[in-house]
Scaffold this motif. Structure first.
Motif, mmCIF file in Angstrom:
data_model
loop_
_atom_site.group_PDB
_atom_site.id
_atom_site.type_symbol
_atom_site.label_atom_id
_atom_site.label_comp_id
_atom_site.label_asym_id
_atom_site.label_seq_id
_atom_site.Cartn_x
_atom_site.Cartn_y
_atom_site.Cartn_z
ATOM 1 N N PRO A 3 5.589 10.857 -1.054
ATOM 2 C CA PRO A 3 5.547 12.279 -0.748
ATOM 3 C C PRO A 3 5.893 12.246 0.958
ATOM 4 O O PRO A 3 5.787 11.524 1.604
ATOM 5 N N VAL A 4 6.504 13.591 1.147
ATOM 6 C CA VAL A 4 6.994 13.870 2.648
ATOM 7 C C VAL A 4 5.681 13.774 3.445
ATOM 8 O O VAL A 4 4.717 14.476 3.105
ATOM 9 N N GLY A 5 5.904 12.874 4.519
ATOM 10 C CA GLY A 5 4.906 12.907 5.504
ATOM 11 C C GLY A 5 3.842 11.770 5.136
ATOM 12 O O GLY A 5 2.861 11.780 6.013
ATOM 13 N N TYR A 6 4.084 11.134 4.450
ATOM 14 C CA TYR A 6 2.973 9.965 3.848
ATOM 15 C C TYR A 6 3.721 8.532 3.749
ATOM 16 O O TYR A 6 3.422 7.890 2.839
ATOM 17 N N PRO A 7 4.471 8.196 4.738
ATOM 18 C CA PRO A 7 5.142 6.874 4.587
ATOM 19 C C PRO A 7 4.609 5.530 4.618
ATOM 20 O O PRO A 7 4.675 4.749 3.777
ATOM 21 N N HIS A 8 3.524 5.498 5.467
ATOM 22 C CA HIS A 8 2.655 4.319 5.405
ATOM 23 C C HIS A 8 1.737 4.098 4.023
ATOM 24 O O HIS A 8 1.838 2.981 3.442
ATOM 25 N N TYR A 9 1.361 5.121 3.527
ATOM 26 C CA TYR A 9 0.401 5.180 2.362
ATOM 27 C C TYR A 9 1.565 4.727 1.022
ATOM 28 O O TYR A 9 1.552 3.806 0.355
ATOM 29 N N ALA A 10 2.647 5.360 1.013
ATOM 30 C CA ALA A 10 3.799 5.207 -0.166
ATOM 31 C C ALA A 10 4.057 3.582 0.218
ATOM 32 O O ALA A 10 4.363 2.757 -0.696
ATOM 33 N N ALA B 205 -2.811 3.521 12.822
ATOM 34 C CA ALA B 205 -2.557 3.975 11.604
ATOM 35 C C ALA B 205 -1.979 3.420 10.469
ATOM 36 O O ALA B 205 -2.521 3.280 9.541
ATOM 37 N N TRP B 206 -0.708 2.919 10.702
ATOM 38 C CA TRP B 206 -0.045 2.095 9.979
ATOM 39 C C TRP B 206 -0.639 0.696 9.583
ATOM 40 O O TRP B 206 -0.781 0.669 8.382
ATOM 41 N N HIS B 207 -1.080 0.174 10.614
ATOM 42 C CA HIS B 207 -1.850 -1.472 10.138
ATOM 43 C C HIS B 207 -3.190 -1.018 9.344
ATOM 44 O O HIS B 207 -3.521 -1.678 8.538
#
Length: 266
Positions: free
Chosen positions: A168-175, A125-127
């Motif tokens: 945003p909380v819970g969206y670390p990879h997108y941010a 998901a991260w990659h």
């Protein structure tokens, strides 16, 4: 001539738009064609979607393209230059979100608890988000600079995100991916202005796109605030992108224009 004086501001320009099969990319492509572009190359991983948008435009040409594939990006841009002699404008709107993580956040909101994402986030998901959003931006910027340097002219506009600022909380990879996009774009901008190439960024807030349509309602309602503007339209964000691509923005280099309707300031 239009009443706002913009008709024809891209007369005879050769333009390319990634993520042009829907949303902001499609809005940008339509407006480039309406404002006189000689050709608009519409690129998107969704071949059918981008073909449909291109068929609306006399100057439109559809290309199936995954921006995460470096060789495919290079080949596409090289083909544009080979066919049309140059590349004047590139607007990079391709990107992905993470619908599964959005669902996790929505479930937490409904249950009245804090989202717990980071420890559940899989490597893939991260990659995936980094591969498309950050690597893809690098591939597109590199190819565009290669095409534009010989002419010592060109405008590149990258669609970033206001999530870089409010994380945003819970969206670390997108941010994180979009923060990388902003920094990458600004670093390239400082380099290539010496070659006559301008690079700038639009950082939208909530916008009515296919990505937003996949956002669970409980999250969408969280963005509702009577003190600020509602969700932007793709055309509103597209207008900002096209301003940055136009001669009117000649003195803007490495700018990040926050377009979030007043939710916060950068």
């Amino acid at each position: 001539m239009s009443t706002d004086g913009r008709q024809g501001r891209f007369e005879d320009k050769v333009a390319m738009v990634t993520g042009a099969g829907s949303g902001m990319g499609a809005a940008v492509a339509r407006q480039l064609a309406a404002e006189g572009a000689r050709v608009v190359v519409l690129a998107d991983v969704n071949a059918e979607g981008v073909k449909g948008v291109a068929e609306e435009l006399p100057a439109g040409r559809a290309v199936s393209l995954d921006v995460a594939a470096a060789a495919a990006v290079d080949a596409t841009v090289e083909d544009v230059v080979r066919q049309y002699g140059r590349l004047d404008i590139l607007v990079h709107a391709a990107g992905v979100d993470d619908p599964e993580v959005k669902q996790w956040i929505a479930e937490a909101l409904v249950e009245g608890r804090q989202p717990e994402v980071t420890d559940r986030l899989a490597d893939e998901a991260w990659h995936r988000v980094m591969r498309v959003n950050l690597d893809g931006t690098f591939h597109v910027l590199r190819a565009a600079v290669r095409a534009m340097r010989p002419a010592r002219a060109g405008a590149i506009v990258v669609i970033g995100s206001s999530s870089v600022f409010d994380t945003p909380v819970g969206y670390p990879h997108y941010a994180a991916s979009k923060a990388g996009v902003h920094a990458l774009s600004q670093a390239v901008a400082k380099e290539v202005i010496a070659s006559g190439i301008r690079v700038n960024v639009v950082a939208p807030g909530p916008t009515e796109t296919g990505m937003a349509a996949r956002t669970p309602e409980v999250m969408r309602s969280g963005f509702a605030d009577p003190r600020v503007r509602p969700y932007a339209t793709p055309e509103e964000i597209g207008d900002i992108a096209l301003f940055l691509a136009s001669d009117a923005a000649a003195n803007l280099v490495g700018a990040v224009l926050l377009a979030n309707g007043g939710r916060f300031t950068g």
